[in-house]
Design an enzyme around this catalytic site. Structure first.
Site, PDB file in Angstrom:
ATOM      1  N   SER A   1     -87.069 -96.372 -19.729  1.00 33.76           N
ATOM      2  CA  SER A   1     -87.645 -97.807 -19.894  1.00 33.76           C
ATOM      3  C   SER A   1     -86.903 -98.490 -21.205  1.00 33.76           C
ATOM      4  CB  SER A   1     -89.548 -97.775 -20.489  1.00 33.76           C
ATOM      5  OG  SER A   1     -88.935 -97.437 -21.946  1.00 33.76           O
ATOM      6  N   LYS A   2     -87.016 -99.593 -21.020  1.00 33.15           N
ATOM      7  CA  LYS A   2     -85.921-100.633 -21.853  1.00 33.15           C
ATOM      8  C   LYS A   2     -85.559-100.221 -22.944  1.00 33.15           C
ATOM      9  CE  LYS A   2     -85.538-105.533 -21.184  1.00 33.15           C
ATOM     10  NZ  LYS A   2     -86.120-107.172 -20.744  1.00 33.15           N
ATOM     11  N   ARG A   3     -87.075 -99.910 -23.854  1.00 35.80           N
ATOM     12  CA  ARG A   3     -86.605 -99.319 -25.434  1.00 35.80           C
ATOM     13  C   ARG A   3     -86.019 -98.207 -25.329  1.00 35.80           C
ATOM     14  NH1 ARG A   3     -92.621 -97.876 -26.549  1.00 35.80           N
ATOM     15  NH2 ARG A   3     -92.925 -98.272 -24.229  1.00 35.80           N
TER      16      ARG A   3
END
Ligand code: GLU
Length: 467
Positions: A245-247
């Site tokens: 994910s983006k994180r």
């Protein structure tokens, strides 16, 4: 008659093209190409609040960059509302769908009560018509949703192309909302109408959709539509074992384009992530199409490995045409604030790329090297102190004097260096290291004569003059 192979990718334009979707697109594309079929791009934009034109543009650009050319599309769901409405009307007329006036508050109350009894929080069927059943009076001022009459008994079974046989009981699922109060169909309904109308034979998608598939299969059956085959690809995990994910780093295709990856390297890496052909790690698009027949897809999640991706990219950079690399490096240089004349990009930069590409794993890294040829270089003080010692300065001056007049080609430059070494009694590294530090700011460079030749006499003399 055998059915024509038709696959599709159906991204929702609520963000960039995620790597997971790109991989599914790649499998769908390769599958269609392998069997001489067709590949369709559909934009699932019924989430009006979250869909944006910017996302559509990014998705189209990422598909173009990866070379996933589609035979039809982009087809926008929001342009097909009339068609969905017609199918809903048909289902309503056949008693296979119904209006439900339950308010969100009522639904919450039902859910809570079911949870309290330890039951699955399914819709209670209050508005579902049945022989002899009296429905509640239609409340004033409440806009209904449309629900699909899901079968209440039996199982839904399909032989998943990736996961094998999957069975889900109809008791586990409820009467799906197929049209919201605003008249816009939900994903699970629109996707079926589309896959039917677009004659999709094989649906590859992420396994987060496995729970949606039984509803979809039931809707296909209710419509009397032929069922496609489904293949659900496992998620991609980050290096911490969690869903990518983006994180956890870059997850958009565009970020990799900007990060200096070549599309063919991305394609190769993405394909291999979740699929294999023997031990092959590097393969061309043509080989992928030749080998990709829907088998050898991994059942379990793959882990995103940035180090391996860099390695794959480095292999492709080594093989890449220098003029093409120069174009890409010029774009990266522009991002770094260095703009080159077109003639330099066409003639000089390809030579710089040829000299340096073996030591670079991205075009960003290559641009950082190339920048040393076009923008000023400030050697590190510690490097200067270590390499450009008083003992070597006379040799550097002698070299500068020869380089001021010698013929400017690699052989003559090499000869000038040798002559100076003989004259002052130094070994090659004792002179080459300080020269490298002065002209490129680092002691690790390709062969010094090649570097000097490409840098040009004027810059070489100016930079040596700082000793
Ligand atoms: N719009 C859905 C998504 O982006 C497509 C799922 C499907 O392929 O059916 O996840």
């Amino acid at each position: 008659m055998t059915q024509k192979i038709r696959t599709r990718i159906a991204p929702s334009p609520t963000g960039f093209l995620h790597l997971g979707t790109a991989r599914t697109a790649l499998y769908s594309w390769a599958y269609a190409r392998h069997f001489g079929g067709e590949f369709v791009l559909r934009i699932e934009d019924t989430d009006v609040a979250r869909s944006t034109q910017d996302s559509v543009d990014q998705i189209l650009e990422s598909m173009r960059w990866l070379g996933l050319e589609y035979d039809e599309g982009p087809i926008y769901q929001m342009q097909r509302l009339d068609r969905y409405k017609a199918v809903v009307d048909q289902l309503m007329a056949e008693g296979k769908a119904y209006y439900c006036y339950s308010t969100p508050e009522e639904l919450d109350a039902v859910r809570e009560a079911k949870k309290a009894r330890g039951e699955k929080a399914l819709y209670d069927g209050r508005w579902r018509p049945a022989p002899g059943k009296t429905l509640p009076p239609v409340p004033a001022g409440v806009k209904p949703v449309v629900r699909f009459c899901n079968p209440q008994e039996g199982d839904v079974t399909w032989n998943d192309l990736v996961k094998g046989p999957i069975t889900i009981s109809n008791r586990e699922i409820d009467d799906l909302i197929i049209v919201r109060t605003d008249g816009i169909p939900t994903y699970n309904f629109a996707v079926v109408v589309d896959d039917w109308d677009m004659q999709i034979s094989h649906v590859f998608r992420g396994d987060e959709h496995i729970n949606n598939t039984p509803w979809q299969i039931n809707i296909f059956a209710a419509l009397g539509a032929p069922l496609p085959l489904f293949g659900h690809c496992p998620v991609i995990l980050g290096d911490d074992g969690q869903k990518l994910s983006k994180r956890r780093g870059a997850v958009s295709v565009t970020a990799y384009e900007e990060g200096g990856y070549l599309p063919e390297a991305m394609l190769n890496y993405l394909a291999r992530l979740g699929w294999s052909h023997g031990d092959e790690e590097l393969f061309t698009r043509a080989q992928l199409v030749e080998w990709f027949d829907g088998t050898h897809l991994n059942k379990s999640p793959a882990q995103w490995d940035p180090v391996k991706l860099l390695w794959v990219n480095a292999q492709y950079i080594k093989q890449a045409d220098n003029t093409r690399l120069a174009g890409l490096v010029a774009q990266q240089l522009t991002r770094q604030g260095i703009t080159l004349d077109a003639s330099v990009v066409q003639t000089h930069l390809p030579q710089v790329c040829a000299l340096l590409k073996d030591r670079c794993d991205t075009t960003v890294a290559l641009a950082t090297w190339a920048a040393k040829f076009y923008a000023d270089v400030t050697p590190d003080a510690a490097e200067l102190a270590q390499h450009v010692t008083d003992a070597v300065k006379p040799a550097l001056q002698a070299l500068a004097a020869r380089l001021a007049t010698c013929t400017w080609d690699k052989a003559s430059i090499a000869a000038a260096i040798k002559e100076v070494l003989a004259e002052v009694g130094l070994k090659m590294p004792q002179l080459a290291m300080p020269v490298r530090v002065l002209v490129l700011g680092t002691p690790q460079t390709p062969s010094v004569d090649a570097v000097l030749e490409l840098l040009g006499r004027e810059k070489v003399l100016a930079r040596l003059g700082r000793a």
